[in-house]
Design an enzyme around this catalytic site. Sequence first.
Site, PDB file in Angstrom:
ATOM      1  N   ASP A 197     -13.212   2.251   3.039  1.00 32.74           N
ATOM      2  CA  ASP A 197     -12.505   1.338   3.930  1.00 32.74           C
ATOM      3  C   ASP A 197     -12.274  -0.011   3.250  1.00 32.74           C
ATOM      4  OD1 ASP A 197     -11.400   0.008   6.025  1.00 32.74           O
ATOM      5  OD2 ASP A 197     -13.096   0.208   7.393  1.00 32.74           O
ATOM      6  N   ASP A 394      -4.882  -0.841   4.286  1.00 36.19           N
ATOM      7  CA  ASP A 394      -6.150  -0.485   4.910  1.00 36.19           C
ATOM      8  C   ASP A 394      -6.409   1.013   4.812  1.00 36.19           C
ATOM      9  OD1 ASP A 394      -8.495  -0.541   6.438  1.00 36.19           O
ATOM     10  OD2 ASP A 394      -7.380  -0.265   8.300  1.00 36.19           O
TER      11      ASP A 394
END
Length: 541
Positions: A197, A394
């Site tokens: 992430d 992201d």
Amino acid sequence: MGSNGGDPRRPPPQLHGVVIISLPPPDDPTKGKTITAFTLSDSDPSPLHHHDHLLTLPPPPPPPPQTPLPLPLSPKRVIAFLFATSILILSLWVCLFSDVPYQLLSSVDEDGRRRNESSSFLFDLYPKLGNRSGSVMPDVKLGSFRMKNWKSSKLVASSSKNASAVFPLKGNIFPDGQYYTSVFVGNPPKPYFLDVDTGSDLTWIQCDAPCTSCAKGPHPLYKPTKGKIVPSGDLLCGEVQSNQNFGYCDSCQQCDYEIEYADRSSSMGVLARDDMHLITAKSVHTINKGQLLASPAKTDGILGLSSSRVSLPSQLASQGIINNVVGHCISTEADRGGYMFLGDDFVPRWGMTWVPNLSSQRNYYRAEVMKIKYGPQQLKLGAGSRNVGQVVFDTGSSYTYFTNEVYTSLLTTLKHMANGLVQDNSDSTLPVCWRADFPIRSVKDVKQFFEPLTLQFGKLWWMKALTLTIPPESYLIISDKGYVCLGILDGSEIIDGSTIILGDISLRGKLLVYDNVKQKIGWTHSDCAKPQKSRGFPFFL
């Protein structure tokens, strides 16, 4: 008597004079020619006692210049000429449109260390084993600590210099919607699957703590010993709690934290310090709930890769182990994952498109976009005189999220696409799906009905547009019903509603690099088969 014979009675011809011509000396042709004339008579047979004439003539004019005849062009000459021309054109292109000249000269980084003095770490991405039933519940893992209260401190980590490791990335967009890697934590080391992430700060693992609604991971819960719990007075705790509403507690025996993600899931827990695969890193054991619990593909936690000072790459960089650079490459093939790396050894020195990384209080990797096009059609980017937007990269988000203006403009454009597909709301996999009158096995069967999306991030030297192209296979999925669905969603309620989020679906087929040292974001097309260490000038690759 022949025809050329003369009259035998005719007297022989008389000699009346002599002319002597002398040429100039070879070493001085400017003296010209010399002509001497003598006349003879009957009264004075001696040629030296009569007329004596000496004439000097100027040198003759130089011959006119002659144009050389062109040499015939042989096939070898043509090939050599074309090769030299191509080398010149390529050199000009490299100088104008890439960072090669700068990077070749910059063998020493800004902090004075050479690139090969620091290590890089590779992580492979693994696939998840998920349940294909039901509709997709997209994850948006843009984590942020609650409240604000800044405090600076230095993180502590130790490692073996020159250590390196390889970890694959695995996963898929549908049905699991996440990519993860495997790490080993503890002593003896135990494996854990962590979601990769770039939008989260902390690295955390599900711990063995009382919880009635927590997600279940594929591995045994993490059990830290009492000596590994970080106290509230630790400098690391100050970093984590710097923007939370937690006051300093001198008597507290642990450091608490709480994170809220953009999809309204959350994670809370206490900090622990433990060994992570050859390095001493800061790991967090947690209690988590929300979308993390509903994820059909089970993992043990999250690997935080943002630019925050508490993220894993920042901790490694603070100790001089790596340069603070993060990269990942996710394959477009359904049965392949990709890889991730920490450090700059695997950053290509040429062929990359670079844009500035905008500073952000939330530590996201963010860039400014000037235009968005669907094929030749420009989409409405937003209101305002500047008409620019912001894009966040992201890997914690399964899908891509457009602002309401861009999303609505895209849907309007898609209504006028080519025949062959009909929008069908009976498929609840994603908000927008189409069915066809022929069987759809993969996106390749229908991509001819769609156009690529192009994001323009400005221009290089006011000449070359800096663009990121998202082909149809990077924003479409095929559902279980055999429908083709749009993997771009309305992001009105994500962050502040004015930010575009490029999730995993649109980051596939590209090598993405986040350079936290030079504050820039770069990408290039790649099959993501395996990483390649950066080399010199492209002619010698």
